[in-house]
Design a protein around this motif. Structure first.
Motif, short mmCIF file in Angstrom:
data_model
loop_
_atom_site.label_atom_id
_atom_site.label_comp_id
_atom_site.label_asym_id
_atom_site.label_seq_id
_atom_site.Cartn_x
_atom_site.Cartn_y
_atom_site.Cartn_z
N GLU A 141 -4.33 8.18 0.73
CA GLU A 141 -4.37 6.75 1.30
C GLU A 141 -5.80 5.95 1.00
OE1 GLU A 141 -3.35 4.24 5.56
OE2 GLU A 141 -2.11 6.12 4.73
N LEU A 153 0.89 -1.26 0.18
CA LEU A 153 0.07 0.03 -0.09
C LEU A 153 0.89 1.31 -0.06
CD1 LEU A 153 -2.67 1.52 0.24
CD2 LEU A 153 -2.56 1.23 2.76
N SER A 207 -10.70 -6.93 1.35
CA SER A 207 -10.23 -5.59 2.05
C SER A 207 -8.98 -6.12 2.88
CB SER A 207 -11.18 -5.16 2.90
OG SER A 207 -11.33 -6.00 4.01
N THR A 255 -6.42 2.76 -1.00
CA THR A 255 -7.11 1.74 -0.20
C THR A 255 -8.48 1.20 -0.96
OG1 THR A 255 -6.19 2.34 1.85
CG2 THR A 255 -7.94 0.72 1.74
#
Length: 396
Positions: free
Chosen positions: A288, A258, A302, A292
């Motif tokens: 972010e 990420l 997720s 995400t």
């Protein structure tokens, strides 16, 4: 009367122009063995693409304490090489080894995984020219991969070298350089197979010139082809087994980290905004959240392990860059204190509905699932709570 010789501005410069200083530096920095016709050593090619990990590399003349010559005055004594491709270094090394063996390289993966960028960077580092490229489409013809004719000269003089119009592939063969074929599987199979003889015999026959020598154009040492193909897309044609055998396949996957993806999206968005002289005003918290959401929808799961229904469209990193750029442009051109986070739902629905209108329902389900859970279960999730409050933007 004076003539303005200033080159016109370009929206996008080839990699060899953008990174000219690094390429020149690395050519002098690593004087080790290199394949015939290569601008850099294989090791320097990998360094150019993957970066020097923040380490400043010392120019050989500086390390020896030698004075600078007039011709080398522009070369820095040391330089940090920027990372340009966020991916596995071993993968890049395998790509470089493939090219060093003059074998075809096929980069495959989902759309938006930087296959074209890696192809361009490899071509720039190896040949110093990434512009010998054919863009594959359903309308591509065999002559775009081989050669065509200047019909005015053809009618006036008959078949001749002067009337021949070489394709980018033929031009690369003559120069002993890398040719690029983008989205090769968008070409019809009979067009794709024009590359079979190019990659096996290393020549293109020109029957019309059979009276001049043997009527063929031969590849100079160093020539090879980098092609790209999407794994998940519509309108593609299967490659023949004969053509597949002439390529080494390397799969480019989505970015695993990420943090790495956030950093890449930020850097690419800033570069896009710099081209239009617009400021970058998307804070890291918003970025972010956006990245995400892209990763959740792309992976079908997720980070917390909740199931997410994947839309049919590809939620690529390239799309995340586009949305981030749009958020920053909205703030720049429509000032008034509006939070970029408030614009995220509208831009996301624009992305997911590209292939199938039903994907809007999948995005809404994501809001009712992962977004709602984060908003309710994490007291510190201010950004996710705000996104949950904006659910009505999605309709439903």
């Amino acid at each position: 009367m004076t003539t303005d010789t200033t080159a016109p501005a370009r929206q996008v410069e080839p990699a060899e122009h953008v990174w000219a200083a690094e390429l020149d530096f690395l050519a002098a920095y690593d004087a080790g063995p290199r394949p015939t016709g290569w601008r850099l050593t294989p090791r320097a090619v990998v360094t150019f693409i993957c970066g020097s990990d923040g380490e400043a590399l010392a120019h050989p003349s500086a390390a020896k304490g030698a004075g600078k010559s007039a011709g080398a005055s522009a070369t820095p004594a040391e330089l940090v090489i920027a990372r340009k491709f966020v991916g596995d270094r071993d993968l890049v090394e395998r790509c470089v080894v493939t090219l060093a063996g003059e074998r075809g390289l096929l980069l495959v993966g989902e759309p938006g995984t930087a296959k074209s960028m890696l192809s361009e960077l490899l071509s720039a580092a190896v040949s110093g020219d990434s512009t010998r490229v054919v863009q594959g489409t359903a309308g591509s013809t065999e002559e775009q991969l081989k050669y065509g004719w200047n019909y005015a000269l053809l009618l006036a003089q008959g078949p001749s070298e002067q009337a021949l119009v070489p394709s980018p592939v033929m031009a690369a063969m003559r120069a002993g350089a890398v040719a690029r074929v983008e989205e090769i599987t968008r070409c019809l199979p009979e067009v794709q197979d024009a590359l079979v003889s190019v990659l096996s015999d290393r020549r293109i026959s020109v029957p019309e010139l059979s009276g001049e020598r043997d009527g063929a154009v031969y590849a100079a040492p160093g020539f090879t082809v980098i092609a790209t193909a999407n794994l998940r897309d519509r309108g593609v044609s299967e490659m023949s087994a004969a053509l597949k055998r002439r390529f080494n396949f390397e799969t480019i996957g989505p970015i695993g980290s990420l943090a790495a993806e956030v950093s890449l999206v930020r850097d690419q968005a800033k570069a896009a905004l710099a081209r239009v002289d617009a400021p970058y005003a998307v804070d890291d918290a918003v970025l972010e959240v956006l990245v995400t959401a892209f990763r959740d929808l792309r992976n079908g799961r997720s980070v917390e392990g909740w199931d997410v229904e994947r839309p049919s469209t590809v939620m690529s990193t390239a799309e995340a860059v586009s949305v981030t750029t749009s958020l920053a442009l909205s703030v720049a051109y429509f000032p008034g204190g509006r939070d970029p986070l408030d614009l995220v739902p509208g831009h996301l629905i624009g992305v997911v509905r590209k292939d199938d209108p039903a994907d809007a329902d999948r995005l809404l389900a994501y809001w009712d699932g992962a977004v709602r859970k984060r908003a309710q279960e994490d007291a510190a999730a201010k950004s996710w709570r705000r996104l949950w409050e904006l659910r009505d933007v999605l309709g439903g």
